[in-house]
Design a protein around this motif. Structure first.
Motif, PDB file in Angstrom:
ATOM      1  N   TRP A   1       1.077  -1.385  -0.005  1.00 40.04           N
ATOM      2  CA  TRP A   1       0.183  -0.280   0.041  1.00 40.04           C
ATOM      3  C   TRP A   1       0.786   1.117  -0.101  1.00 40.04           C
ATOM      4  O   TRP A   1       1.742   0.979   0.628  1.00 40.04           O
ATOM      5  CB  TRP A   1      -0.639   0.210   1.022  1.00 40.04           C
ATOM      6  N   PHE A   2       0.459   1.875  -0.802  1.00 35.22           N
ATOM      7  CA  PHE A   2       1.048   3.699  -0.545  1.00 35.22           C
ATOM      8  C   PHE A   2       0.452   5.225  -0.386  1.00 35.22           C
ATOM      9  O   PHE A   2      -0.944   4.462  -0.672  1.00 35.22           O
ATOM     10  CB  PHE A   2       1.680   3.931  -2.241  1.00 35.22           C
ATOM     11  N   GLY A   3       0.631   6.009   0.177  1.00 29.25           N
ATOM     12  CA  GLY A   3      -0.292   6.937  -0.215  1.00 29.25           C
ATOM     13  C   GLY A   3       1.134   8.000  -0.004  1.00 29.25           C
ATOM     14  O   GLY A   3       1.776   8.523  -0.062  1.00 29.25           O
TER      15      GLY A   3
ATOM     16  N   GLN B   1      -3.462  14.381  -0.502  1.00 28.01           N
ATOM     17  CA  GLN B   1      -2.497  13.622  -0.172  1.00 28.01           C
ATOM     18  C   GLN B   1      -3.777  12.415  -0.737  1.00 28.01           C
ATOM     19  O   GLN B   1      -5.156  12.355  -1.533  1.00 28.01           O
ATOM     20  CB  GLN B   1      -2.977  12.581   0.681  1.00 28.01           C
TER      21      GLN B   1
ATOM     22  N   GLY C   1      -4.606   7.946  -1.272  1.00 29.44           N
ATOM     23  CA  GLY C   1      -3.928   6.895  -0.740  1.00 29.44           C
ATOM     24  C   GLY C   1      -4.807   6.349   0.242  1.00 29.44           C
ATOM     25  O   GLY C   1      -5.908   6.526   0.578  1.00 29.44           O
ATOM     26  N   PRO C   2      -5.391   5.009   1.023  1.00 34.69           N
ATOM     27  CA  PRO C   2      -4.145   4.240   0.710  1.00 34.69           C
ATOM     28  C   PRO C   2      -4.695   3.599  -1.132  1.00 34.69           C
ATOM     29  O   PRO C   2      -5.442   3.462  -0.953  1.00 34.69           O
ATOM     30  CB  PRO C   2      -4.082   2.748   1.899  1.00 34.69           C
ATOM     31  N   CYS C   3      -3.555   3.424  -1.849  1.00 34.16           N
ATOM     32  CA  CYS C   3      -3.805   2.501  -3.290  1.00 34.16           C
ATOM     33  C   CYS C   3      -2.887   1.527  -3.271  1.00 34.16           C
ATOM     34  O   CYS C   3      -1.620   1.625  -2.608  1.00 34.16           O
ATOM     35  CB  CYS C   3      -2.947   3.747  -3.588  1.00 34.16           C
ATOM     36  N   GLU C   4      -3.418   0.515  -4.077  1.00 35.25           N
ATOM     37  CA  GLU C   4      -2.100  -0.780  -3.543  1.00 35.25           C
ATOM     38  C   GLU C   4      -1.644  -1.165  -5.018  1.00 35.25           C
ATOM     39  O   GLU C   4      -2.209  -0.636  -6.459  1.00 35.25           O
ATOM     40  CB  GLU C   4      -3.110  -2.302  -3.406  1.00 35.25           C
TER      41      GLU C   4
ATOM     42  N   MET D   1      -1.045   3.143  -7.091  1.00 40.46           N
ATOM     43  CA  MET D   1      -0.625   4.107  -7.283  1.00 40.46           C
ATOM     44  C   MET D   1      -0.011   5.702  -8.091  1.00 40.46           C
ATOM     45  O   MET D   1      -0.876   7.124  -8.206  1.00 40.46           O
ATOM     46  CB  MET D   1       0.717   4.250  -5.983  1.00 40.46           C
TER      47      MET D   1
ATOM     48  N   THR E   1       5.847  10.058   0.172  1.00 41.04           N
ATOM     49  CA  THR E   1       5.323   8.452   0.015  1.00 41.04           C
ATOM     50  C   THR E   1       5.879   7.477   1.138  1.00 41.04           C
ATOM     51  O   THR E   1       6.560   7.444   2.049  1.00 41.04           O
ATOM     52  CB  THR E   1       6.005   8.175  -0.980  1.00 41.04           C
TER      53      THR E   1
ATOM     54  N   THR F   1       7.729   4.345  -6.046  1.00 43.31           N
ATOM     55  CA  THR F   1       6.631   2.779  -5.384  1.00 43.31           C
ATOM     56  C   THR F   1       7.712   1.381  -6.460  1.00 43.31           C
ATOM     57  O   THR F   1       7.498   0.718  -5.153  1.00 43.31           O
ATOM     58  CB  THR F   1       5.310   2.786  -6.098  1.00 43.31           C
TER      59      THR F   1
END
Ligand code: ADP
Ligand code: MN
Ligand code: MN
Ligand code: MN
Length: 345
Positions: free
Chosen positions: A103-105, A178, A180-183, A187, A227, A325
């Motif tokens: 997961w990223f944000g 912002q 996220g969270p994105c998998e 992202m 990140t 990422t």
């Protein structure tokens, strides 16, 4: 204040046309990242039907339903990905680590400029008062250009972008949103579309959204793209151990990451990562709980709960989220070492 001629065209007249029915046709705006790795381009085609299952497709907040924004990968004459198409390799890497659920944000900072390049709302022959009151500020003397922020936020929600917040930044006319969270690959897809929407909203208002990491030199904060990252192991009980292990790996690979974190291999970030203005020094790796002067920050709540995620504060505002990422996954999940990415082909 310098704004564009287009922004002064009569918008009521425009709406007369935008309100016309469009029949059963759909307008698809195709968007791609240009050869600079920073610029976005777009063109439109009429479709005979509404597409349902295209990867990286969003609702178009400008032309509205049923029209679409479609983020594209750039291929060469031979159908191979172009050298500047960094989505392709990011996707391969994300596929390799799918079961870790990365997961990223990303916290996208940007600066609103007038068309002459001067920060929006700044006195034409000088500077506003020193930094201090502007961060998360409210009031006409503290928040410069909130119309852009509000329009962008709502347009992202309409489009289906996973936007999760926004705030005014330390330098006046500087803001953050912002995502996220994105998998995995999503992202990069969501952040690039959010950037496109920002440019497009700014265009309507006759101003410019800049991702320059240090638009004004001297005692003014730069713009980054912090990140935040976690894998399923980090989010579960005892995850802090996994976070700490990742940080040890990142410490040994600082220069590889610095090269990946701006489009000029570190030159852009050299203007921003000075060790001042809540940044770390570009030449040194550091990490700490709740430390905003470190390369990597473990949020205070994560330190307390002993699980969660960490924040890499090094990426520049104009970074390519596909590279950032990918680099995090290579070092922290695939456990690569050394200065070069591993070739898995
Ligand atoms: P900061 O305190 O550094 O200003 P923000 O609130 O601006 O932090 O941004 C936090 C970011 O972290 C958001 O993009 C959010 O989606 C992301 N985030 C939250 N939890 C996780 C997680 N478990 N893994 C990855 N990213 C996360
Ligand atoms: Mn933030
Ligand atoms: Mn910020
Ligand atoms: Mn942050």
């Amino acid at each position: 204040m310098a704004t564009s001629a287009s922004s002064k065209l009569n918008k009521a007249v425009k709406h007369q046309y935008m309100d016309l029915p469009q029949g059963d046709k759909v307008q698809a705006m195709y968007i791609w990242i240009d050869g600079t790795g920073e610029g976005l381009r777009c063109k439109t085609r009429t479709l005979e039907f509404e597409p349902k299952s295209v990867e990286a497709m969003f609702r178009d907040p400008f032309r509205q339903d049923p029209n679409k924004l479609v983020l594209c990968e750039v291929l060469k004459y031979n159908r191979k990905p172009a050298e500047t198409n960094l989505r392709h390799s990011c996707k391969q890497i994300m596929r390799m680590v799918e079961n870790h659920h990365p997961w990223f944000g990303m916290e996208q900072e940007y600066t609103i400029l007038s068309t002459d390049g001067h920060p929006f709302g700044w006195p034409s022959n000088g500077f506003p008062g020193p930094q201090g009151p502007y961060y998360c500020g409210v009031g006409a003397d503290k928040a410069y250009g909130r119309d852009i922020v509000e329009a962008h936020y709502r347009a992202c929600l309409y489009a289906g972008v996973q936007i999760c917040g926004t705030n005014a930044e330390v330098m006046p006319a500087q803001w953050e949103f912002q995502v996220g969270p994105c998998e995995g690959i999503s992202m990069g897809d969501h952040l690039w579309i959010a950037r496109f929407i920002l440019h497009r909203v700014c265009e309507d208002f006759g101003v410019v959204g800049s991702f320059d990491p240090k638009p004004i030199s001297g005692n003014w904060n730069g713009a980054g793209c912090h990140t935040n990252f976690s894998t399923i192991d980090m989010r579960e009980e005892g995850g802090l151990k996994v976070i700490e292990e990742s940080i040890e790996r990142l410490a040994k690979r600082h220069m590889y990451h610095i090269q990946a974190y701006d489009p000029k291999g570190g030159l852009d970030n050299a203007r921003r990562l000075t060790g001042y203005h809540e940044t770390s020094n570009i030449d040194e790796f550091s990490a700490g709980v709740a430390n905003r002067g470190a390369s990597i920050r473990i949020p205070r709540t994560v330190g307390q709960e002993k699980k969660g995620y960490f924040e890499d504060r090094r990426p520049s505002a104009n970074c390519d989220p596909y590279i950032v990422t990918e680099a995090l996954v290579r070092t922290c999940v695939l456990k690569e070492e050394g200065g070069e990415p591993t070739d898995y082909s």
